[in-house]
Design an enzyme around this catalytic site. Structure first.
Site, mmCIF file in Angstrom:
data_model
loop_
_atom_site.group_PDB
_atom_site.id
_atom_site.type_symbol
_atom_site.label_atom_id
_atom_site.label_comp_id
_atom_site.label_asym_id
_atom_site.label_seq_id
_atom_site.Cartn_x
_atom_site.Cartn_y
_atom_site.Cartn_z
ATOM 1 N N TYR A 48 80.268 16.444 2.704
ATOM 2 C CA TYR A 48 80.128 17.180 3.957
ATOM 3 C C TYR A 48 81.310 18.107 4.169
ATOM 4 O O TYR A 48 82.310 18.034 3.445
ATOM 5 C CB TYR A 48 79.996 16.204 5.143
ATOM 6 C CG TYR A 48 81.291 15.535 5.541
ATOM 7 C CD1 TYR A 48 81.812 14.482 4.790
ATOM 8 C CD2 TYR A 48 82.003 15.948 6.663
ATOM 9 C CE1 TYR A 48 82.992 13.861 5.150
ATOM 10 C CE2 TYR A 48 83.193 15.335 7.029
ATOM 11 C CZ TYR A 48 83.683 14.297 6.276
ATOM 12 O OH TYR A 48 84.863 13.699 6.638
ATOM 13 N N ARG A 67 85.740 24.272 -0.984
ATOM 14 C CA ARG A 67 85.968 22.825 -1.094
ATOM 15 C C ARG A 67 84.635 22.083 -1.251
ATOM 16 O O ARG A 67 84.535 21.127 -2.013
ATOM 17 C CB ARG A 67 86.732 22.302 0.127
ATOM 18 C CG ARG A 67 87.092 20.823 -0.005
ATOM 19 C CD ARG A 67 88.037 20.352 1.084
ATOM 20 N NE ARG A 67 87.417 20.426 2.397
ATOM 21 C CZ ARG A 67 88.060 20.196 3.538
ATOM 22 N NH1 ARG A 67 89.351 19.880 3.524
ATOM 23 N NH2 ARG A 67 87.429 20.280 4.694
ATOM 24 N N ARG A 122 65.049 3.949 -4.125
ATOM 25 C CA ARG A 122 66.409 3.425 -4.123
ATOM 26 C C ARG A 122 66.773 2.814 -5.475
ATOM 27 O O ARG A 122 66.103 1.900 -5.963
ATOM 28 C CB ARG A 122 66.581 2.375 -3.021
ATOM 29 C CG ARG A 122 68.050 1.971 -2.846
ATOM 30 C CD ARG A 122 68.234 1.015 -1.667
ATOM 31 N NE ARG A 122 69.645 0.688 -1.498
ATOM 32 C CZ ARG A 122 70.314 -0.180 -2.261
ATOM 33 N NH1 ARG A 122 69.682 -0.825 -3.224
ATOM 34 N NH2 ARG A 122 71.601 -0.406 -2.051
ATOM 35 N N HIS A 158 70.723 2.662 -7.891
ATOM 36 C CA HIS A 158 72.093 3.168 -7.843
ATOM 37 C C HIS A 158 72.305 4.383 -8.732
ATOM 38 O O HIS A 158 73.000 5.333 -8.364
ATOM 39 C CB HIS A 158 73.090 2.066 -8.213
ATOM 40 C CG HIS A 158 73.244 1.029 -7.150
ATOM 41 N ND1 HIS A 158 72.188 0.314 -6.644
ATOM 42 C CD2 HIS A 158 74.329 0.587 -6.482
ATOM 43 C CE1 HIS A 158 72.611 -0.518 -5.705
ATOM 44 N NE2 HIS A 158 73.916 -0.367 -5.591
ATOM 45 N N LYS A 203 85.218 15.008 -0.484
ATOM 46 C CA LYS A 203 84.859 14.833 0.931
ATOM 47 C C LYS A 203 83.466 14.217 1.039
ATOM 48 O O LYS A 203 82.486 14.903 1.345
ATOM 49 C CB LYS A 203 84.946 16.183 1.652
ATOM 50 C CG LYS A 203 85.071 16.063 3.149
ATOM 51 C CD LYS A 203 85.557 17.378 3.740
ATOM 52 C CE LYS A 203 85.488 17.418 5.243
ATOM 53 N NZ LYS A 203 86.215 16.372 5.935
ATOM 54 N N GLU A 251 97.284 9.651 4.943
ATOM 55 C CA GLU A 251 96.775 10.674 5.870
ATOM 56 C C GLU A 251 96.160 9.982 7.076
ATOM 57 O O GLU A 251 96.173 8.757 7.168
ATOM 58 C CB GLU A 251 95.748 11.562 5.161
ATOM 59 C CG GLU A 251 94.521 10.800 4.687
ATOM 60 C CD GLU A 251 93.511 11.680 3.937
ATOM 61 O OE1 GLU A 251 93.531 12.905 4.080
ATOM 62 O OE2 GLU A 251 92.693 11.090 3.214
ATOM 63 N N LEU A 291 92.675 13.827 1.229
ATOM 64 C CA LEU A 291 91.821 15.009 1.236
ATOM 65 C C LEU A 291 92.735 16.200 1.521
ATOM 66 O O LEU A 291 93.463 16.182 2.520
ATOM 67 C CB LEU A 291 90.767 14.909 2.333
ATOM 68 C CG LEU A 291 89.848 16.131 2.341
ATOM 69 C CD1 LEU A 291 88.794 16.024 1.259
ATOM 70 C CD2 LEU A 291 89.203 16.332 3.696
HETATM 71 N N1 PMP Z 1 91.772 14.047 5.782
HETATM 72 C C1 PMP Z 1 90.595 13.476 6.130
HETATM 73 C C2 PMP Z 1 90.295 12.082 5.700
HETATM 74 C C3 PMP Z 1 89.664 14.217 6.900
HETATM 75 O O1 PMP Z 1 88.471 13.679 7.236
HETATM 76 C C4 PMP Z 1 90.003 15.525 7.327
HETATM 77 C C5 PMP Z 1 89.056 16.304 8.205
HETATM 78 N N2 PMP Z 1 88.023 16.904 7.493
HETATM 79 C C6 PMP Z 1 91.240 16.049 6.930
HETATM 80 C C7 PMP Z 1 92.101 15.287 6.158
HETATM 81 C C8 PMP Z 1 91.653 17.446 7.343
HETATM 82 O O2 PMP Z 1 90.921 18.407 6.648
HETATM 83 P P1 PMP Z 1 90.604 19.835 7.300
HETATM 84 O O3 PMP Z 1 91.912 20.421 7.717
HETATM 85 O O4 PMP Z 1 89.960 20.586 6.216
HETATM 86 O O5 PMP Z 1 89.706 19.558 8.467
#
Ligand code: PMP
Length: 288
Positions: A33, A52, A100, A102, A149, A182, A206
């Protein structure tokens, strides 16, 4: 004004938008997403978000649901049809619908694309930025590829709820080495001796689009950035802290695990970066 969602080639009333019960996103979180800010009717940093998205799809071997220009058109059109000025665009691509199992479907299926848009209360976000937020730390028990993501967000969901249960706004993950990775949906930053610190890109975080833009802004403002991981203790003794994410841009963090950071108020560098953000981000084109 009724909300409209884009679902697999059609714009449909939000209340009737649905996907198949054997969509692999629903059953297996087999999808990716993006979440993109809408400012004054325009998408912010759409190009970077779509790049991305391509990397996430490639990593999971899901084919692109549409060619890049067609996808960009759908995003802009979904914003336009919903007449949202300030808000958030959410887009999700899953591997598609299959019995379904895997493993990937034997016969390739069409990836499923859903796009939704909703308004955000800019005044409320602004008030949050002015007050700053409290965060707690939680163990980072996510899988080893959070650089992709994916819609598999259960640890993030539980972390955010743990923060709420503790009376805080957000949670920052701490890895097995005692280093912050993060936030539950954001990247983490501190300021130490006048230097901005944030964790370097790797498969443990991320790489935020907002983080990437903020690095550029910081360089332009002659602020020093050092990319290294830091501990919760370093956050407590930092002069300021903040998080970055597309929907909130830069939000000052004023306490961690109940300890005040710096003066316990939003710090000057976070405030400057927040003010500068929309001057550097790629915005537009304007959607009529
Ligand atoms: N880390 C995570 C786990 C996130 O879900 C997000 C939000 N998408 C971010 C970092 C920040 O990414 P962005 O600046 O692209 O929103």
């Amino acid at each position: 004004m009724s909300r409209i969602a884009y679902v697999n080639g059609r714009y449909v009333p939000f209340a009737h938008a649905s996907v198949h019960i054997e969509d692999r996103g629903y059953q297996l979180a087999d999808g990716v997403y993006e979440a993109c800010e809408i400012l004054d009717g325009s998408l912010v940093d759409a190009r970077r978000h779509l790049e991305r998205l391509s990397r996430s799809l490639d990593a999971l071997r899901i084919s692109a649901p549409l060619a890049p220009a067609a996808l960009r058109f759908v995003l802009d059109e979904t914003v336009r049809r919903n007449r949202v000025r300030d808000g958030l665009l959410y887009l999700q691509v899953t591997r598609g619908v299959a019995r379904r199992d895997h493993g990937f479907p034997d016969k390739p299926v069409k990836p499923a694309l859903v796009v939704t848009v909703r308004a955000l209360d800019r005044k409320k976000i602004e008030a949050t930025a002015v007050a700053g937020i409290a965060v707690i730390t939680v163990p980072d028990d996510r899988w080893g590829r959070v650089d992709i993501k994916t819609t598999g967000l259960l640890p993030n969901v539980l972390a955010r709820q743990a923060a709420r249960d503790a009376g805080a706004k957000d949670a920052w993950f701490v890895d097995d080495h005692g280093l912050i990775t993060e936030g539950a949906s954001s990247n983490a930053w501190i300021v130490k001796d006048g230097v901005l610190l944030t964790r370097p890109s790797s498969n443990r975080i991320l790489t935020g689009i907002t983080m990437t833009v903020v690095k550029e802004i910081a360089a332009g403002l002659q602020m020093k950035v050092e990319e290294r991981a830091f501990t919760p203790e370093e956050v407590r003794s930092a002069s300021e802290a903040f998080l970055t994410s597309a929907t909130q841009t830069v939000i000052p963090v004023v306490s961690i695990d109940g300890y005040n950071i710096g003066s316990g108020k939003p710090g000057p560098l976070a405030i400057r970066l927040r003010e500068a953000f929309h001057r550097t981000a790629e915005i537009g084109p304007k959607i009529a």
